[in-house]
Design a protein around this motif. Sequence first.
Motif, PDB file in Angstrom:
ATOM      1  N   ILE A   1     -53.362 -25.435  48.448  1.00 42.70           N
ATOM      2  CA  ILE A   1     -53.788 -26.574  48.026  1.00 42.70           C
ATOM      3  C   ILE A   1     -53.141 -27.850  47.490  1.00 42.70           C
ATOM      4  CG2 ILE A   1     -55.954 -26.178  47.018  1.00 42.70           C
ATOM      5  CD1 ILE A   1     -56.130 -28.276  49.957  1.00 42.70           C
ATOM      6  N   ASP A   2     -52.776 -27.401  46.227  1.00 43.74           N
ATOM      7  CA  ASP A   2     -52.189 -28.609  45.350  1.00 43.74           C
ATOM      8  C   ASP A   2     -50.893 -29.137  46.368  1.00 43.74           C
ATOM      9  OD1 ASP A   2     -51.383 -25.852  45.180  1.00 43.74           O
ATOM     10  OD2 ASP A   2     -51.009 -26.564  42.835  1.00 43.74           O
ATOM     11  N   LYS A   3     -50.335 -27.744  46.391  1.00 42.28           N
ATOM     12  CA  LYS A   3     -48.992 -28.466  47.074  1.00 42.28           C
ATOM     13  C   LYS A   3     -49.083 -29.203  48.719  1.00 42.28           C
ATOM     14  CE  LYS A   3     -44.402 -26.826  48.243  1.00 42.28           C
ATOM     15  NZ  LYS A   3     -43.323 -25.414  48.919  1.00 42.28           N
ATOM     16  N   TYR A   4     -50.204 -28.826  49.172  1.00 47.12           N
ATOM     17  CA  TYR A   4     -50.634 -29.697  50.417  1.00 47.12           C
ATOM     18  C   TYR A   4     -50.858 -30.997  49.987  1.00 47.12           C
ATOM     19  CZ  TYR A   4     -53.256 -31.428  54.552  1.00 47.12           C
ATOM     20  OH  TYR A   4     -53.697 -32.464  55.524  1.00 47.12           O
TER      21      TYR A   4
ATOM     22  N   ALA B   1     -56.977 -31.647  39.366  1.00 49.50           N
ATOM     23  CA  ALA B   1     -57.727 -32.107  40.558  1.00 49.50           C
ATOM     24  C   ALA B   1     -58.831 -31.061  40.793  1.00 49.50           C
ATOM     25  CB  ALA B   1     -57.604 -33.051  41.363  1.00 49.50           C
ATOM     26  N   CYS B   2     -57.828 -29.682  41.499  1.00 47.89           N
ATOM     27  CA  CYS B   2     -58.512 -28.649  42.017  1.00 47.89           C
ATOM     28  C   CYS B   2     -59.192 -27.411  40.885  1.00 47.89           C
ATOM     29  CB  CYS B   2     -58.337 -27.504  42.547  1.00 47.89           C
ATOM     30  SG  CYS B   2     -56.745 -28.221  43.729  1.00 47.89           S
ATOM     31  N   LYS B   3     -59.075 -27.356  39.337  1.00 47.03           N
ATOM     32  CA  LYS B   3     -59.253 -26.808  38.332  1.00 47.03           C
ATOM     33  C   LYS B   3     -60.753 -27.673  37.560  1.00 47.03           C
ATOM     34  CE  LYS B   3     -54.707 -24.713  36.948  1.00 47.03           C
ATOM     35  NZ  LYS B   3     -54.048 -25.332  35.763  1.00 47.03           N
TER      36      LYS B   3
ATOM     37  N   GLY C   1     -63.106 -29.661  39.809  1.00 46.53           N
ATOM     38  CA  GLY C   1     -63.609 -29.578  40.835  1.00 46.53           C
ATOM     39  C   GLY C   1     -64.088 -30.303  41.427  1.00 46.53           C
ATOM     40  N   ARG C   2     -62.559 -31.823  41.539  1.00 43.22           N
ATOM     41  CA  ARG C   2     -63.298 -32.826  42.263  1.00 43.22           C
ATOM     42  C   ARG C   2     -62.000 -32.135  43.920  1.00 43.22           C
ATOM     43  NH1 ARG C   2     -60.713 -34.194  37.136  1.00 43.22           N
ATOM     44  NH2 ARG C   2     -59.054 -34.681  38.108  1.00 43.22           N
ATOM     45  N   VAL C   3     -61.924 -31.200  43.827  1.00 39.10           N
ATOM     46  CA  VAL C   3     -61.402 -30.878  45.553  1.00 39.10           C
ATOM     47  C   VAL C   3     -62.086 -30.287  45.974  1.00 39.10           C
ATOM     48  CG1 VAL C   3     -59.416 -30.028  46.637  1.00 39.10           C
ATOM     49  CG2 VAL C   3     -58.766 -31.698  44.886  1.00 39.10           C
ATOM     50  N   LYS C   4     -62.900 -30.380  46.956  1.00 36.78           N
ATOM     51  CA  LYS C   4     -64.073 -29.467  47.306  1.00 36.78           C
ATOM     52  C   LYS C   4     -63.993 -29.324  49.124  1.00 36.78           C
ATOM     53  CE  LYS C   4     -67.235 -31.451  44.299  1.00 36.78           C
ATOM     54  NZ  LYS C   4     -68.095 -30.573  43.365  1.00 36.78           N
ATOM     55  N   LEU C   5     -64.117 -27.870  49.603  1.00 34.39           N
ATOM     56  CA  LEU C   5     -64.426 -27.056  51.004  1.00 34.39           C
ATOM     57  C   LEU C   5     -66.284 -27.165  51.162  1.00 34.39           C
ATOM     58  CD1 LEU C   5     -63.468 -26.749  53.892  1.00 34.39           C
ATOM     59  CD2 LEU C   5     -62.593 -24.717  52.496  1.00 34.39           C
TER      60      LEU C   5
ATOM     61  N   LYS D   1     -60.158 -23.222  43.702  1.00 34.54           N
ATOM     62  CA  LYS D   1     -58.752 -22.812  43.265  1.00 34.54           C
ATOM     63  C   LYS D   1     -57.510 -24.077  43.801  1.00 34.54           C
ATOM     64  CE  LYS D   1     -60.549 -18.832  41.840  1.00 34.54           C
ATOM     65  NZ  LYS D   1     -60.710 -17.809  40.988  1.00 34.54           N
ATOM     66  N   PRO D   2     -56.255 -24.538  43.295  1.00 33.14           N
ATOM     67  CA  PRO D   2     -55.357 -24.744  43.115  1.00 33.14           C
ATOM     68  C   PRO D   2     -54.856 -23.649  44.594  1.00 33.14           C
ATOM     69  CG  PRO D   2     -55.577 -24.511  41.094  1.00 33.14           C
ATOM     70  CD  PRO D   2     -56.923 -24.226  42.186  1.00 33.14           C
TER      71      PRO D   2
END
Length: 133
Positions: free
Chosen positions: A9-12, A28-30, A32-36, A42-43
């Motif tokens: 996800i971080d690379k995407y 941002a993933c760490k 909690g600003r990216v959610k599914l 996690k990244p």
Amino acid sequence: MPEKEKLRIDKYLWAIRIFKTRTLAADACKAGRVKLDSQNIKPSHEVRVGEIYQVSKGIERKVLKVTGLLEQRADAKTVIDFYEDITPVEQTQAFKSMFHAPILKRDRGTGRPTKRDRREIDDLKDDFFDKKS
């Protein structure tokens, strides 16, 4: 651009130009600003076509649907084929309206506002921000 079956996800997010660097995307993933599905990820989470992610970047919030996997960062015209921005219109307009707020400026050397000036400034601010257009 070559497509890949597995992609972090971080690379995407870096490849589709949501974040300027891959490190910012991972942070941002760490944080909690990216959610599914309202769950922090996690990244290293693997992206799949059709998934919908909620991404918060500063005061801006986006809802993105994955339509393709992009391994390398590409130009903006190419990138739009690999995701769909499905952010609700109300949320997008609310973000844009923040940039149209009045800028209150006093002339240099006029000193502090009087009590009457302060009330007028507060009334002006209240009138602007209470409007729901």
